[in-house]
Design an enzyme around this catalytic site. Structure first.
Site, PDB file in Angstrom:
ATOM      1  N   ARG A 222       0.853  -1.186   0.000  1.00  0.00           N
ATOM      2  CA  ARG A 222       0.000   0.000   0.000  1.00  0.00           C
ATOM      3  C   ARG A 222       0.889   1.236   0.000  1.00  0.00           C
ATOM      4  O   ARG A 222       1.913   1.289   0.693  1.00  0.00           O
ATOM      5  CB  ARG A 222      -0.891   0.035   1.249  1.00  0.00           C
ATOM      6  CG  ARG A 222      -2.046  -0.949   1.233  1.00  0.00           C
ATOM      7  CD  ARG A 222      -3.128  -0.578   0.215  1.00  0.00           C
ATOM      8  NE  ARG A 222      -4.259  -1.492   0.223  1.00  0.00           N
ATOM      9  CZ  ARG A 222      -4.387  -2.568  -0.549  1.00  0.00           C
ATOM     10  NH1 ARG A 222      -3.439  -2.879  -1.411  1.00  0.00           N
ATOM     11  NH2 ARG A 222      -5.467  -3.314  -0.485  1.00  0.00           N
TER      12      ARG A 222
ATOM     13  N   HIS B 228      -0.722  -0.613  -9.923  1.00  0.00           N
ATOM     14  CA  HIS B 228      -1.404  -1.521  -8.982  1.00  0.00           C
ATOM     15  C   HIS B 228      -1.849  -2.818  -9.687  1.00  0.00           C
ATOM     16  O   HIS B 228      -3.041  -3.140  -9.717  1.00  0.00           O
ATOM     17  CB  HIS B 228      -2.610  -0.821  -8.332  1.00  0.00           C
ATOM     18  CG  HIS B 228      -3.008  -1.448  -7.019  1.00  0.00           C
ATOM     19  ND1 HIS B 228      -3.428  -0.713  -5.943  1.00  0.00           N
ATOM     20  CD2 HIS B 228      -3.056  -2.737  -6.618  1.00  0.00           C
ATOM     21  CE1 HIS B 228      -3.723  -1.523  -4.930  1.00  0.00           C
ATOM     22  NE2 HIS B 228      -3.494  -2.769  -5.322  1.00  0.00           N
TER      23      HIS B 228
HETATM   24  C1  GLV Z   1      -5.080  -5.431  -3.681  1.00  0.00           C
HETATM   25  O1  GLV Z   1      -4.481  -4.421  -3.542  1.00  0.00           O
HETATM   26  C2  GLV Z   1      -5.445  -6.282  -2.598  1.00  0.00           C
HETATM   27  O2  GLV Z   1      -5.390  -5.873  -1.435  1.00  0.00           O
HETATM   28  O3  GLV Z   1      -5.839  -7.424  -2.881  1.00  0.00           O
END
Ligand code: GLV
Length: 311
Positions: free
Chosen positions: A226, A274
């Site tokens: 994150r 991401h």
């Molecule tokens: C993606 O970021 C997840 O937490 O699966």
């Protein structure tokens, strides 16, 4: 009355796939898309970043399943009922993706791929010395389901791997560190540090200027967890003053990363949007269905979030 399951997902396609996959696994349930919480009152919900009003409309939920491994998007939700059980995905096909992403990055560094690509642009034939994997100690911060898979995959490729977790753990072939050793000891031995821990109030801004300076000179940082774990300006400063060699970033404090963000154009930062591990709807739906059946039988299920711990 059939068990009702509401799917709240920002992607229309993903939402339809969740409805289809869960309906296939739970043929007696009524599964429907409900982004905002509209529609019949459901017994369970599955989703990602439910909109603000979701929980005010869905007042009969018995549990919420995160359609992701992380649950920070739920714990920050202003309407989340205090007693609603939250359940996160465990692996569900994400571990292998994460492991491949991180191994690829580690190998690119060890094999000096960026430098060979730069040389190719000027038709430069200059063999550079490639150090063996044994000269590249890799550290995984966070030894949960995903971190452990990343650690063992990279270790299997011949790299010395160390892992850090809050509580003591034992993983074969991995040098395990925990809070009793201190993060400083751990970070100081990483040529590449990979962040794979949940974002919680305790881990927010973990990699600030001070802790980045605990990494050895020339280290590389990979963040696949994150964005909030990392102080962005501190990372830029550490790279620009030559302490860190660079970073691979898949996650950001604000996503999508704005076009004017200095990370984009930085020559020592590699960016992906991401994608290091994307939820596999079919596998995830099978896992959610299994857990939902257990809950219906009154059992507890793994992956249930401890609200105090934050994951
Ligand atoms: C993606 O970021 C997840 O937490 O699966």
């Amino acid at each position: 009355m059939p068990t009702r399951i509401a799917i709240t997902h920002p992607g229309r396609d993903a939402s339809a796939r969740w409805v289809a996959a869960l309906s296939a696994h739970l043929p007696h349930a009524e599964v429907f898309a409900s982004r905002d919480g509209d529609g019949p009152l459901a017994d369970y919900a599955v989703g990602w970043q439910p909109p603000d009003g979701f929980f005010a409309r869905q007042t009969r939920l018995r549990a919420f399943f995160s359609a992701a491994a992380g649950v920070d998007h739920l714990l920050d939700h202003p309407g989340l009922p205090a007693a609603l059980p939250l359940i996160r995905l465990e692996d569900a096909g994400m571990g292998a993706q994460m492991a491949h992403y991180c191994l690829l990055e580690v190998l690119r560094l060890q094999r000096r791929s960026d430098e060979f690509e730069t040389q190719q642009r000027t038709a430069t034939w200059r063999p550079l010395r490639v150090e063996p994997p044994s000269a590249w100690p890799i550290g995984i911060v966070g030894l949960g389901v995903l971190g452990t898979q990343v650690a063992t995959t990279i270790a299997a490729a011949g790299f010395p791997v160390r892992g850090y977790s809050q509580r003591p753990r034992q993983v074969e072939g991995i040098a395990c560190f925990d809070a009793s050793h201190g993060l400083r000891d751990f970070l100081s031995g990483c040529r590449v540090a990979i962040l794979l821990l949940p974002l919680t109030p305790a881990s927010a801004d973990l990699l600030d200027a001070g802790r980045l300076s605990w990494l050895p000179q020339g280290a590389w940082l990979i963040n696949v967890a994150r964005g909030g774990l990392l102080v962005e300006q501190a990372l830029l400063d550490a790279i620009d003053r030559g302490h860190l060699a660079g970073a691979t970033l898949d996650v950001f404090r604000d996503e999508p990363l704005r076009a004017t963000h200095p990370f984009w154009a930085h020559p020592k930062i590699r960016i992906t949007p991401h994608v290091s591990a994307v939820t596999q709807v079919e596998e995830s739906a099978a896992q959610v269905a299994d857990k939902l059946r257990l809950l219906e039988q009154g059992s507890t299920v793994s992956g249930t979030v401890d609200r105090r711990r934050g994951y």
